[in-house]
Design a protein around this motif. Structure first.
Motif, mmCIF file in Angstrom:
data_model
loop_
_atom_site.group_PDB
_atom_site.id
_atom_site.type_symbol
_atom_site.label_atom_id
_atom_site.label_comp_id
_atom_site.label_asym_id
_atom_site.label_seq_id
_atom_site.Cartn_x
_atom_site.Cartn_y
_atom_site.Cartn_z
ATOM 1 N N SER A 160 50.317 47.628 46.169
ATOM 2 C CA SER A 160 51.640 47.336 45.595
ATOM 3 C C SER A 160 52.697 47.208 46.694
ATOM 4 O O SER A 160 53.604 46.367 46.602
ATOM 5 N N LYS A 161 52.575 48.016 47.740
ATOM 6 C CA LYS A 161 53.526 47.931 48.860
ATOM 7 C C LYS A 161 53.329 46.635 49.635
ATOM 8 O O LYS A 161 54.305 46.012 50.072
ATOM 9 N N ARG A 162 52.093 46.221 49.793
ATOM 10 C CA ARG A 162 51.818 45.004 50.570
ATOM 11 C C ARG A 162 52.298 43.756 49.835
ATOM 12 O O ARG A 162 52.858 42.830 50.455
ATOM 13 N N PHE A 163 52.116 43.709 48.525
ATOM 14 C CA PHE A 163 52.408 42.478 47.787
ATOM 15 C C PHE A 163 53.660 42.577 46.907
ATOM 16 O O PHE A 163 53.955 41.641 46.158
ATOM 17 N N GLY A 164 54.379 43.685 46.988
ATOM 18 C CA GLY A 164 55.617 43.823 46.227
ATOM 19 C C GLY A 164 55.406 43.889 44.738
ATOM 20 O O GLY A 164 56.248 43.435 43.959
ATOM 21 N N THR A 165 54.266 44.467 44.320
ATOM 22 C CA THR A 165 53.959 44.586 42.899
ATOM 23 C C THR A 165 54.193 46.022 42.432
ATOM 24 O O THR A 165 54.446 46.919 43.234
ATOM 25 N N GLU A 166 54.095 46.216 41.148
ATOM 26 C CA GLU A 166 54.381 47.526 40.561
ATOM 27 C C GLU A 166 53.141 48.432 40.608
ATOM 28 O O GLU A 166 52.058 48.023 40.188
ATOM 29 N N PRO A 167 53.284 49.657 41.140
ATOM 30 C CA PRO A 167 52.151 50.591 41.118
ATOM 31 C C PRO A 167 51.956 51.170 39.720
ATOM 32 O O PRO A 167 52.881 51.160 38.901
ATOM 33 N N PHE A 168 50.760 51.659 39.442
ATOM 34 C CA PHE A 168 50.457 52.236 38.133
ATOM 35 C C PHE A 168 49.295 53.200 38.304
ATOM 36 O O PHE A 168 48.620 53.211 39.341
ATOM 37 N N GLU A 169 49.050 54.000 37.276
ATOM 38 C CA GLU A 169 47.973 54.969 37.343
ATOM 39 C C GLU A 169 46.629 54.268 37.132
ATOM 40 O O GLU A 169 46.515 53.357 36.315
ATOM 41 N N PRO A 170 45.589 54.674 37.870
ATOM 42 C CA PRO A 170 44.266 54.057 37.678
ATOM 43 C C PRO A 170 43.729 54.335 36.282
ATOM 44 O O PRO A 170 43.821 55.448 35.777
ATOM 45 N N HIS A 171 43.186 53.305 35.657
ATOM 46 C CA HIS A 171 42.680 53.442 34.287
ATOM 47 C C HIS A 171 41.791 52.249 33.950
ATOM 48 O O HIS A 171 41.796 51.243 34.660
ATOM 49 N N VAL A 172 41.045 52.369 32.893
ATOM 50 C CA VAL A 172 40.281 51.251 32.340
ATOM 51 C C VAL A 172 40.701 51.098 30.887
ATOM 52 O O VAL A 172 40.647 52.059 30.120
ATOM 53 N N THR A 173 41.150 49.920 30.501
ATOM 54 C CA THR A 173 41.583 49.704 29.125
ATOM 55 C C THR A 173 40.364 49.562 28.213
ATOM 56 O O THR A 173 39.489 48.744 28.455
ATOM 57 N N LEU A 174 40.350 50.388 27.197
ATOM 58 C CA LEU A 174 39.235 50.396 26.254
ATOM 59 C C LEU A 174 39.430 49.362 25.155
ATOM 60 O O LEU A 174 38.483 48.713 24.711
#
Length: 205
Positions: free
Chosen positions: A24-38
């Motif tokens: 996210s820091k390298r590409f200017g994107t939003e960080p988020f918590e790791p997860h897998v959408t069920l």
């Protein structure tokens, strides 16, 4: 709303989180918590959503006992297909680790989908016609060159995290992880932003 099996078992969850934050820091994107959408996504009245949350918690409470097999493999174990990041064409499927649907994820997805389809006042809007479980590493609108760079950087960072944890076996980060809960999130989609997302039900396994 979306339904996520979360990965919150330390220290592996910290490793995935570090990779997501670095990207996210390298590409200017939003960080988020790791997860897998069920399952993503569905609309429901507040009353129906509460009923579903209760039903899901009951299902989750017996999940470990029902899925434990003789191999002693953790019932919540999820495996990545290749151990390498891949890229997609959608904002929320920009760069990710593809999961093996043949593990418990596919069965749980189908069971939860059936729960929702039986309820009145529920509308399903599946993100993919065929369930594609994955752990996202980047949310964003990257171009082709940026995606290739992000994939390479993600793999390098995952390997760095393996060394940081003192693990000789790359499988601990690049091949598998364990889920310990399912969460239901309220996910307003305005602006492709996750800051307004909120957990409305937590279902420990």
């Amino acid at each position: 709303m979306v339904l996520d099996p979360t990965k919150s078992i330390e220290p592996e969850s910290e490793a995935y989180s570090n990779v997501i934050t670095s990207l996210s820091k390298r590409f200017g994107t939003e960080p988020f918590e790791p997860h897998v959408t069920l399952l993503s996504l569905f609309e429901a009245t507040e009353e129906t959503a509460q009923e579903f949350a209760k039903e899901l918690k009951d299902y989750a409470s017996g999940f470990v006992e029902k899925t434990q097999d003789k191999s002693n493999k953790p019932p919540g174990e999820i495996r990545f297909e290749t151990g390498k990041p891949t890229a997609g064409e959608r904002f929320f499927q920009c760069v990710y680790m593809l999961c093996d649907k043949g593990t418990v994820l596919g069965d749980v997805h189908d069971a939860v989908k059936c729960m929702l389809e039986r309820k009145e006042g529920v509308s399903l809007f599946l993100a993919n016609a065929t369930y594609m479980p994955h752990m996202s590493l980047v949310y964003g609108d990257l171009n082709k060159e940026q995606k290739e760079e992000a994939k390479a950087m993600a793999l390098e960072k995952l390997r760095e995290e393996t060394k940081r944890l003192g693990r000789k076996d790359e499988d601990c980060i690049l091949r598998k992880f364990e889920m310990d809960s399912w969460d239901i999130y309220l996910t307003p989609m305005e602006g492709n932003c996750t800051k307004n997302w909120s957990c409305v039900a937590h279902c420990p396994l």
